[in-house]
Structure formats: C-alpha cells, structure tokens
Design a protein around this motif. Structure first.
Motif, short mmCIF file in Angstrom:
data_model
loop_
_atom_site.label_atom_id
_atom_site.label_comp_id
_atom_site.label_asym_id
_atom_site.label_seq_id
_atom_site.Cartn_x
_atom_site.Cartn_y
_atom_site.Cartn_z
N TYR A 121 1.62 -0.65 0.04
CA TYR A 121 -0.27 0.21 0.12
C TYR A 121 0.84 1.00 0.08
O TYR A 121 0.40 2.39 -0.06
CB TYR A 121 -0.58 -0.16 1.41
CG TYR A 121 -2.01 -0.92 0.79
CD1 TYR A 121 -4.10 -0.03 -0.11
CD2 TYR A 121 -2.63 -2.55 0.64
CE1 TYR A 121 -4.26 -0.57 -0.69
CE2 TYR A 121 -3.42 -2.99 -0.48
CZ TYR A 121 -5.10 -2.41 -0.44
OH TYR A 121 -5.75 -2.64 -0.97
N THR A 170 -0.02 3.69 -2.79
CA THR A 170 -0.20 5.50 -1.96
C THR A 170 0.42 5.92 -3.63
O THR A 170 -0.41 7.84 -3.89
CB THR A 170 -0.16 5.53 -1.23
OG1 THR A 170 -1.13 4.09 0.17
CG2 THR A 170 -0.50 6.76 -0.83
N ARG A 206 -7.66 1.16 1.83
CA ARG A 206 -7.34 0.10 1.45
C ARG A 206 -7.79 0.23 0.22
O ARG A 206 -7.93 0.65 -1.37
CB ARG A 206 -6.78 -1.48 2.09
CG ARG A 206 -5.72 -1.11 2.57
CD ARG A 206 -4.95 -2.88 3.44
NE ARG A 206 -4.39 -2.49 3.75
CZ ARG A 206 -3.98 -1.86 4.86
NH1 ARG A 206 -5.29 -1.75 5.75
NH2 ARG A 206 -2.72 -1.86 5.96
#
Lengths: 125, 278
Positions: free
Chosen positions: A105, A109, B75
């Motif tokens: 992530y 991101t 997420r």
C-alpha cells in the motif's frame, strides 16, 4: 495484517482536512472581500470564456499575485490550498502505511500521489 | 449585472445547491453546474471548473467530520483511486478539447442516470460470492460495525469495479462532478461491498479524484477565482446544513421532489447542449 483503524492516524487526517478547508475558505473569503471592495461595481463577464491570465494558471504566479494583495490572486491561492488538501491526505497515508510496514500500500499510494503531482505540476511552477 | 450582485446571487444559489446535494446524496456538483450554466448563463468551462472546486470542498469538509466513523475502507479507496485519478486526468483533457455543447449533452444524460440511481434500495445484503484473487492479494476486505455486531466483507469482481471507477473518474474530470453515484454503483453492485462502506469510501475518494482534474483545469485557465469564490463559500455551509438535517427529514418525499428537479435540469441541459446554446 493489522487494519488501519489507528485512532491517532484518523485524528491526524481529520485535523489535516479541517485545517486545509478552513485555511482555504479563509483565504477565499479575504480575497473575495478585497476583490469586491475594488471591483464589485464592474460588470460581470462570465458568459464568455476567455481563460484566466497566465499569472493565475501556475503555482508561482498565483503566489506572486497573492503577495501583492491582489484579490483574485488571494482567492486563487485559497483554491490552491483547497486542491492541495486531498493531496496532503494521500501523502500522509504513505507515512501511515509505511509505519504499518505495508509495502504494497505504500506503493499503491505512491502511484496515486504521483498521478496527483503530475496533474498539479502540469499547471507549471 | 455587477460583480457584486452576481456574486451574492451565486453565493445564495450555491448554498441551496450544497444543501440539496447533501440531502439527496447526489453531491453539489450535479446541481451547481446547471445552476451556473442555465440560470446565470456562465460559460460551461468556468461552471465546471468552479463545480470541481466545490466538490473538493464538500468532500474534504464531510470527511473531516466523519473520518472517525470506521466505515470507510482506506485500502479499497486508495487502490481504486489509481483508476479514478487516471480517469479524471483523461476526462479533464477531453473536456478541454470538445465543444461545450457535447459536454452539456453528456452532463444531461449523467443527470438522468443519477436521478434514477437515487431511488436504489441500499440495504439489501449481498450474498457471498466466489473469492477474488486480486482482492485476496491486495487485502481488499474489512469489517464494519452493524446493529447486530461485526459484519465481514470481501471485494469481488475487482477488475470490473476498477474499470467502472476509471469511467467514474473520467466523468468527474469531464463534467466537474463527484461521480459519487457511479462510484457507489461500482463498489456496491459490482464489487459487492456493503452499502455503508461503499458510500463512505466513495466520499473519501471524491476529493482526491477531483483534485486530479483540478490541476488540468487550473493550467488551462478554467478556474476563475471571482466566480469560484462565492461557489466555494456557499456550498460548504449548505452541505454541512444538509448533512445535519439529513437524519431528521422524511427522505422519500424529498427524493421524489429533487429527482423531479434533476430531471428538469437534465432535459434543459440536453436541449440547450444539442441546440448549441451552451
């Protein structure tokens, strides 16, 4: 895998968004007052699209205009802060995912942040 | 009309648009663009730029208030934002190259779909489907609190959801709207996420999506400060007021009234767009 429900992280994001929205509305309000005091009596011309002058299209130009206390310049700076607020949220999320050691992530991101920066920097410095 | 009169009228109109947008869940952008274009005869380029900014303001304002609800899935939102931000930049780039009449026609069609979508029944629980390999690899699952305890969920049909998100982003960049309705459809209907998770995650994504197009609009000179100021300053208090009243109003009657308003706006956008008046 730990879920990102850390209360502290959510507090920081909440504060970040509040500060961003408040700062931008304050700037827009001041800029609007300055504009209306100086040019409130001028005829409105939004019917025809002319495009903004180059000084109000890029980040550096906007900051320069705001520093000389031009009303539209101050408003535009406020709008820039408004646009930067969700970007700051994404940037902070990278740190939060890194703190959780969630590299997948961090990468996802970072891609989103790169797309946002590409768009904003296309406005030119 | 002087700038002062116009600014005050637009401020009042944006207040109402923010109020309606948040009460109906449609978002302010869907109301603000027709308001500026049809009522104030603002050029569609400027109207869409100002609307995009109002979308960022309401999304960030609402998220600041609800970030601690524990419902939005950060997420899933972040992963899908890859699709929405890329779509948004593409949509914004298209908007700068096509005639405003064509944009108005697309806007009218999207309004009609949004009006229809506001009558969906949100609380139908999804049956568990086959596990999705991408969802498992990326951890696209979660738990949310419910009246009966904790509910577990996992995203399904991720590629289809990702594709629809790219379209939602494209429409957001093209039309200056949040595309909230389409984002919820992608997560709720296609990815089979619980409605509450879909709607809060969608709100979280809207601001980031709109920020991606805003850069393009800024560079092209579509963000007019004097027009955007009353829009942003009006829509925020309107949206916050609507959110506060939302639990206390009987939404069925309101939805019918607002859907009717939206349909009228849609027809007007279609007609004026097709006849080259916008």
């Amino acid at each position: 895998m730990s879920r990102w429900t850390d209360v502290r992280t959510e507090h920081v994001i909440g504060a970040l968004l509040r500060i961003g929205v408040l700062a931008s509305t304050a700037l827009v309000l001041v800029g609007a007052v300055v504009t209306l005091v100086g040019h409130g009596g001028d005829p409105a011309a939004f019917q025809v699209f002319q495009g903004e002058p180059p000084a109000l299209r890029g980040i550096a130009g906007i900051v320069r205009e705001a520093l000389v206390f031009s009303g539209p310049g101050i408003i535009q700076l406020g709008l820039l802060v408004l646009v930067a607020t969700p970007v700051a949220r994404v940037a902070f999320s990278i740190l939060a995912f890194a703190a959780e050691r969630d590299l997948t992530y961090v990468a996802i991101t970072a891609v989103v942040l790169a797309v946002l920066c590409f768009s904003l920097l296309s406005a030119g410095l | 009309m002087t700038i002062l009169t116009m600014s005050l009228l637009i401020w009042g109109g944006s207040l109402v648009a923010g109020f309606i947008g948040s009460l109906t869940g449609l978002g302010g952008g869907v109301v603000i663009v027709p308001l500026l274009a049809l009522v104030f005869h603002v050029d569609l380029h400027y109207a869409i730029g100002a609307s995009l900014l109002s979308v960022i303001a309401t999304s960030s304002g609402a998220a600041a208030a609800y970030v601690r609800d524990g419902l939005s899935n950060i997420r899933i939102g972040m992963f899908l934002e890859i699709a929405t931000t890329l779509g948004a930049i593409a949509g914004a780039a298209i908007a700068t190259h096509v005639a405003t009449g064509a944009v108005a026609v697309v806007f009218g069609l999207v309004l009609l779909v949004a009006a229809a979508a506001s009558f969906r029944h949100p609380d139908v629980p999804h049956a568990a489907g086959p596990p999705d390999r991408i969802a498992a690899a990326l951890g696209l699952h979660g738990i949310y609190p419910d009246l009966h305890g904790q509910v577990q969920y996992t995203a399904q049909r991720v590629p289809a959801g990702f594709g629809i998100m790219a379209i939602a982003g494209g429409l957001s960049g093209l039309l200056g709207i949040g595309s909230g309705a389409l984002k919820v459809i992608a997560m709720d209907d296609v990815m089979r996420l619980p409605f509450k998770v879909s709607s809060t995650t969608s709100n979280f994504m809207i601001g980031v999506t709109a920020a991606a197009s805003a850069g393009v609009y800024l560079a092209r000179g579509y963000l007019d400060p004097v027009l955007a100021a009353p829009v942003v300053l009006g829509i925020l208090p309107g949206a916050l007021l609507g959110a506060r009243l939302l639990p206390r109003v009987h939404s069925r009657v309101l939805r019918v009234v607002f859907a009717a308003v939206i349909v009228v706006l849609a027809v007007e956008m279609l007609y004026q767009g097709a006849t080259g008046r916008l």
